[in-house]
Design a protein around this motif. Structure first.
Motif, PDB file in Angstrom:
ATOM      1  N   LEU A 293     -20.594  75.565  15.850  1.00  0.00           N
ATOM      2  CA  LEU A 293     -20.189  74.083  16.322  1.00  0.00           C
ATOM      3  C   LEU A 293     -21.146  72.982  15.842  1.00  0.00           C
ATOM      4  O   LEU A 293     -22.313  73.145  15.603  1.00  0.00           O
ATOM      5  CB  LEU A 293     -20.299  74.354  17.910  1.00  0.00           C
ATOM      6  CG  LEU A 293     -19.217  75.354  18.314  1.00  0.00           C
ATOM      7  CD1 LEU A 293     -19.524  75.653  19.876  1.00  0.00           C
ATOM      8  CD2 LEU A 293     -17.876  75.035  18.157  1.00  0.00           C
ATOM      9  N   ASP A 294     -20.665  71.659  15.973  1.00  0.00           N
ATOM     10  CA  ASP A 294     -21.553  70.487  15.475  1.00  0.00           C
ATOM     11  C   ASP A 294     -22.605  70.320  16.696  1.00  0.00           C
ATOM     12  O   ASP A 294     -22.270  70.732  17.966  1.00  0.00           O
ATOM     13  CB  ASP A 294     -20.853  69.570  15.038  1.00  0.00           C
ATOM     14  CG  ASP A 294     -19.810  68.865  16.240  1.00  0.00           C
ATOM     15  OD1 ASP A 294     -20.283  68.395  17.068  1.00  0.00           O
ATOM     16  OD2 ASP A 294     -18.521  69.134  16.026  1.00  0.00           O
ATOM     17  N   ALA A 295     -23.464  69.609  16.583  1.00  0.00           N
ATOM     18  CA  ALA A 295     -24.529  69.283  17.367  1.00  0.00           C
ATOM     19  C   ALA A 295     -24.180  68.738  18.657  1.00  0.00           C
ATOM     20  O   ALA A 295     -24.616  69.341  19.698  1.00  0.00           O
ATOM     21  CB  ALA A 295     -25.521  68.482  16.896  1.00  0.00           C
ATOM     22  N   LYS A 296     -23.377  67.887  18.775  1.00  0.00           N
ATOM     23  CA  LYS A 296     -23.038  67.430  20.306  1.00  0.00           C
ATOM     24  C   LYS A 296     -22.036  68.378  20.992  1.00  0.00           C
ATOM     25  O   LYS A 296     -22.452  68.439  22.194  1.00  0.00           O
ATOM     26  CB  LYS A 296     -22.094  66.053  19.789  1.00  0.00           C
ATOM     27  CG  LYS A 296     -22.146  65.150  20.970  1.00  0.00           C
ATOM     28  CD  LYS A 296     -21.638  63.855  20.619  1.00  0.00           C
ATOM     29  CE  LYS A 296     -21.284  63.060  21.979  1.00  0.00           C
ATOM     30  NZ  LYS A 296     -19.763  62.494  22.062  1.00  0.00           N
ATOM     31  N   VAL A 297     -21.128  69.026  20.349  1.00  0.00           N
ATOM     32  CA  VAL A 297     -20.387  69.980  21.013  1.00  0.00           C
ATOM     33  C   VAL A 297     -21.256  71.232  21.742  1.00  0.00           C
ATOM     34  O   VAL A 297     -21.249  71.532  22.879  1.00  0.00           O
ATOM     35  CB  VAL A 297     -19.318  70.430  20.140  1.00  0.00           C
ATOM     36  CG1 VAL A 297     -18.382  71.519  20.887  1.00  0.00           C
ATOM     37  CG2 VAL A 297     -18.457  69.234  19.471  1.00  0.00           C
ATOM     38  N   ARG A 298     -22.057  71.538  20.794  1.00  0.00           N
ATOM     39  CA  ARG A 298     -23.162  72.574  21.015  1.00  0.00           C
ATOM     40  C   ARG A 298     -23.994  72.122  22.266  1.00  0.00           C
ATOM     41  O   ARG A 298     -24.102  72.989  23.198  1.00  0.00           O
ATOM     42  CB  ARG A 298     -23.955  72.505  19.968  1.00  0.00           C
ATOM     43  CG  ARG A 298     -24.716  73.543  19.762  1.00  0.00           C
ATOM     44  CD  ARG A 298     -25.533  73.330  18.251  1.00  0.00           C
ATOM     45  NE  ARG A 298     -26.039  74.642  17.968  1.00  0.00           N
ATOM     46  CZ  ARG A 298     -26.423  75.035  16.600  1.00  0.00           C
ATOM     47  NH1 ARG A 298     -25.871  74.442  15.726  1.00  0.00           N
ATOM     48  NH2 ARG A 298     -27.145  76.077  16.437  1.00  0.00           N
ATOM     49  N   LYS A 299     -24.521  71.154  22.369  1.00  0.00           N
ATOM     50  CA  LYS A 299     -25.252  70.546  23.533  1.00  0.00           C
ATOM     51  C   LYS A 299     -24.406  70.624  24.769  1.00  0.00           C
ATOM     52  O   LYS A 299     -24.850  71.139  25.769  1.00  0.00           O
ATOM     53  CB  LYS A 299     -25.746  69.265  23.406  1.00  0.00           C
ATOM     54  CG  LYS A 299     -27.216  68.923  24.115  1.00  0.00           C
ATOM     55  CD  LYS A 299     -27.845  67.876  23.189  1.00  0.00           C
ATOM     56  CE  LYS A 299     -29.172  67.728  23.673  1.00  0.00           C
ATOM     57  NZ  LYS A 299     -29.914  66.802  23.155  1.00  0.00           N
ATOM     58  N   GLU A 300     -23.380  70.144  24.753  1.00  0.00           N
ATOM     59  CA  GLU A 300     -22.210  69.860  25.769  1.00  0.00           C
ATOM     60  C   GLU A 300     -22.125  71.367  26.270  1.00  0.00           C
ATOM     61  O   GLU A 300     -22.143  71.762  27.414  1.00  0.00           O
ATOM     62  CB  GLU A 300     -21.010  69.444  25.270  1.00  0.00           C
ATOM     63  CG  GLU A 300     -20.073  68.661  26.505  1.00  0.00           C
ATOM     64  CD  GLU A 300     -18.958  68.158  25.504  1.00  0.00           C
ATOM     65  OE1 GLU A 300     -19.074  67.296  24.756  1.00  0.00           O
ATOM     66  OE2 GLU A 300     -17.876  68.717  25.767  1.00  0.00           O
ATOM     67  N   LEU A 301     -21.632  72.176  25.375  1.00  0.00           N
ATOM     68  CA  LEU A 301     -21.230  73.704  25.696  1.00  0.00           C
ATOM     69  C   LEU A 301     -22.401  74.582  26.475  1.00  0.00           C
ATOM     70  O   LEU A 301     -22.336  75.312  27.191  1.00  0.00           O
ATOM     71  CB  LEU A 301     -20.742  74.533  24.356  1.00  0.00           C
ATOM     72  CG  LEU A 301     -19.669  75.223  24.532  1.00  0.00           C
ATOM     73  CD1 LEU A 301     -18.317  74.314  25.195  1.00  0.00           C
ATOM     74  CD2 LEU A 301     -18.949  75.786  23.214  1.00  0.00           C
TER      75      LEU A 301
END
Lengths: 367, 291
Positions: free
Chosen positions: A167-175
């Motif tokens: 996943l890309d960085a932003k989605v990753r952090k959220e998830l």
């Protein structure tokens, strides 16, 4: 459910993927298996799930030997790196799969299955996508559906293989945050594999650092970061500044650089490791340390200003990196090419004759 | 979720509607169409024109001749049986070739194509010899009272033999691309091996299997060389359509031959078209269309 791993070995042909792993994964905690690629972390996770059969050793769930138990009897939830959603089934069919394949006498009624699927999809906040096919979802959505599917049978153990890797960085952090809160809410025992140290330290209660098929260190994220037991762990977790040299008469020396050690130490070849926040930058060398540098680069983005330093008159394999506050930076306005000195506050000394590192502090010595 | 509206921009006037990135579309399509016309459409239209010359009444009389109708039945039933057999056996072969490692795997893989490489007459004669009463297989089967050579069953055997690579070669690549994680996921969710096959593997293999089976069926409808040697060719029992065409040709009744041929061709064309349309819809669903 506590997971105990007792002397696991696994080889693929000539390659030994796991060697003599002994490990206890505590009940209800989130444990990270961290290591570079090829360190055996995924093989270990798959062995816990039963997708891989170890050559030797035992695996116990709450004291019960499950080594000989087939995957489908272990009742663990497994989330695959690339989601492995069934393409020809809708989201709700995917989530319902684990319930629909239960033997008839254990299988809930159709209405109950519908209710559970609805509940699971609400848990992952994707109830509105129930009728879609996996190809119509984004990566983050697929990962959450995969998670909902794995949770359908209420497993007590959840295993995740590089859950955020694709996943890309932003989605990753959220998830990541979302998984943490889900875990805190439901209290299953989870183990996840990652090669991202930041992810491991941020998300988990306990980190297992692996290297070449063996366990290097098991500790809480904080202990791991502040008291690494080996050079490998030190290097693998975050930026590190190294001064390789030789000790003689209580002074570690290399070229123009020297550091007076606050504790007595036998003469030997040694390496001093320092985290970026354990070093201060000054205009003049201190009484205990003479570490001359030229400023190579300055990065002002972020909470701190990161200054990259090139050793001047001595050598280190990589550039040093030191963080200073924005106000200190503004007060002094250092420029590229300026000469400056590093003063250590805390350091970790790896002597060649000692297996464990020594943590040194210059605070008292300076005071 | 994705907001597709943003990507739609108003078209500027004067700009050609479709600007392709890949060059050579015009040329390559032109060559393709020319070639297809030369080797396919021209002979087919010749066939149609030839047939059309005889008028509806005569056409109907020729294609509904009882002996010809019997040959339709024999051919279609035999082709159906052969392609069904091939679907099962071909799937098994593809499975073995993809999923397991064993010595001689490459050789077996190569042998799979042999039915295509072998002249069909050779295949027919070989099969007839093997399955005749004194042949290696025939002798054995005779003990159970099963006759293969010179019966409709022989036709099935010949058809199955010549068209099995269609199924193997269409299923094999799909099976190869199937990620093992799908099966592992299903098993970790508690599915039995049979459920994994039925619910996970089969739905993905299904389109390829239908295509392979359809090709196998279409090929079997027109098979001549391999079949005539083993069929026995007794009227109303074991005559196939292609033989009927040949018989008309030998009688110099070219119009009748082309009439029967056009029936076979029409049936095959419809079948292949139907499979294509159905498969297009099914695959669209798998790959993200709203099927």
């Amino acid at each position: 459910m506590t997971i105990e791993i007792d002397g696991i070995n696994k080889s693929f042909g000539q390659f030994q993927a796991l060697r003599d792993i002994d490990l206890t994964i505590p009940d209800g905690q989130l444990t990270a298996l961290l290591g570079p690629s090829g360190s055996g972390k995924t093989t270990l996770l798959r062995s816990i799930a039963g997708l891989e059969n170890p050559d030797r050793g035992r695996i116990l769930f709450s004291g019960e030997d499950v080594t000989g138990l087939h995957v489908r009897e272990r009742r663990v939830g497994f989330v695959f790196q690339h989601y492995a959603l069934f393409r020809h089934m809708t989201v709700s069919e995917n989530v319902a799969f684990g319930l629909k394949v239960l033997p008839r006498r254990e299988r809930p009624s159709k209405r109950e299955i519908r209710r559970r699927v609805h509940e699971l999809l609400e848990m992952v906040q994707l109830d509105h996508l129930a009728g879609r096919y996996p190809a119509q979802l984004s990566g983050g959505q697929k990962q959450r559906i995969a998670l909902a599917r794995a949770m359908a049978r209420r497993p007590e153990i959840l295993l995740l293989d590089e859950p955020f890797g694709a996943l890309d960085a932003k989605v990753r952090k959220e998830l990541r945050r979302w998984l943490r809160s889900l875990h805190d809410e439901l209290h299953f025992t989870s183990v996840f594999v990652t090669h991202d140290q930041e992810e491991a330290l941020e998300l988990s209660d306990q980190v297992v650092v692996m290297r070449q098929g063996g366990v290097e260190q098991v500790d809480s994220p904080l202990a791991l970061y502040s008291q690494p037991e080996s050079r490998f762990v030190f290097n693998f977790l975050g930026q590190v500044n190294a001064l390789p040299g030789a000790i003689s008469g209580g002074v570690l020396r290399q070229g123009d650089a020297w550091v007076r050690l606050p504790e007595s130490c036998d003469d030997d070849d040694a390496e001093l490791y320092l985290r970026p926040h354990e070093v201060r930058l000054t205009q003049e060398p201190s009484r205990d340390a003479h570490l001359p540098f030229r400023i190579e680069a300055i990065n002002v983005i972020g909470a701190e200003v990161r200054v990259e330093l090139r050793p001047d008159g001595w050598e280190s394999q990589e550039l040093w990196e030191v963080g200073i506050t924005h106000s200190a930076f503004n007060a002094r306005q250092p420029k590229r090419g300026d000469r400056c000195y590093a003063v250590p506050d805390v350091g970790h000394l790896f002597c060649d004759h000692l297996s464990e590192p020594k943590t040194l502090s210059w605070y008292e010595a300076a005071g | 979720m994705a907001d597709t509206d943003q990507s739609v921009r108003p078209r500027r006037a004067g700009v050609p509607v479709s600007r392709r990135v890949l060059p050579g579309f015009g040329l390559s399509l032109g060559v393709t169409l020319f070639f297809i016309s030369l080797v396919l459409l021209l002979p087919i239209s010749g066939l149609v024109i030839h047939t059309a010359g005889m008028g509806w009444e005569k056409f109907w009389f020729v294609v509904t001749d009882p002996r010809v109708v019997a040959s339709y039945k024999v051919t279609v039933l035999a082709a159906l049986a052969a392609s069904l057999f091939n679907c099962v056996f071909g799937l098994l072969m593809a499975w073995v070739l993809v999923r397991y490692e064993f010595p001689g795997k490459r050789l077996l893989d190569a042998i799979m194509d042999l039915p295509f490489a072998l002249p069909t007459a050779v295949a027919g004669i070989t099969l007839a010899t093997l399955f005749s009463e004194n042949g290696w297989y025939g002798r054995f089967l005779a003990e159970f009272g099963i006759e293969v050579a010179y019966t409709p069953l022989g036709i099935v055997v010949a058809m199955a033999f010549t068209s099995v690579p269609f199924v193997v070669r269409t299923v094999q690549p799909v099976l190869e691309e199937l990620p093992p994680e799908d099966e592992e996921a299903a098993v970790s969710l508690g599915a039995s091996d049979w459920t994994v096959f039925r619910r996970i593997l089969f739905p993905v293999l299904w389109p390829a299997l239908v295509t392979g089976g359809g090709l196998s069926f279409a090929r079997s409808l027109g098979e001549y060389g391999a079949v005539v040697f083993i069929a026995g060719n007794s009227p109303y029992v074991s005559e196939v359509i292609s033989l009927m065409i040949f018989v008309r040709l030998e009688e110099y009744d070219f119009a009748a031959a082309s009439a029967i041929a056009s029936v076979v061709m029409g049936a095959s064309l419809l079948l292949l078209l139907a499979i294509n349309v159905w498969q297009g819809r099914y695959l669209k669903r798998l790959h993200g269309g709203r099927g």
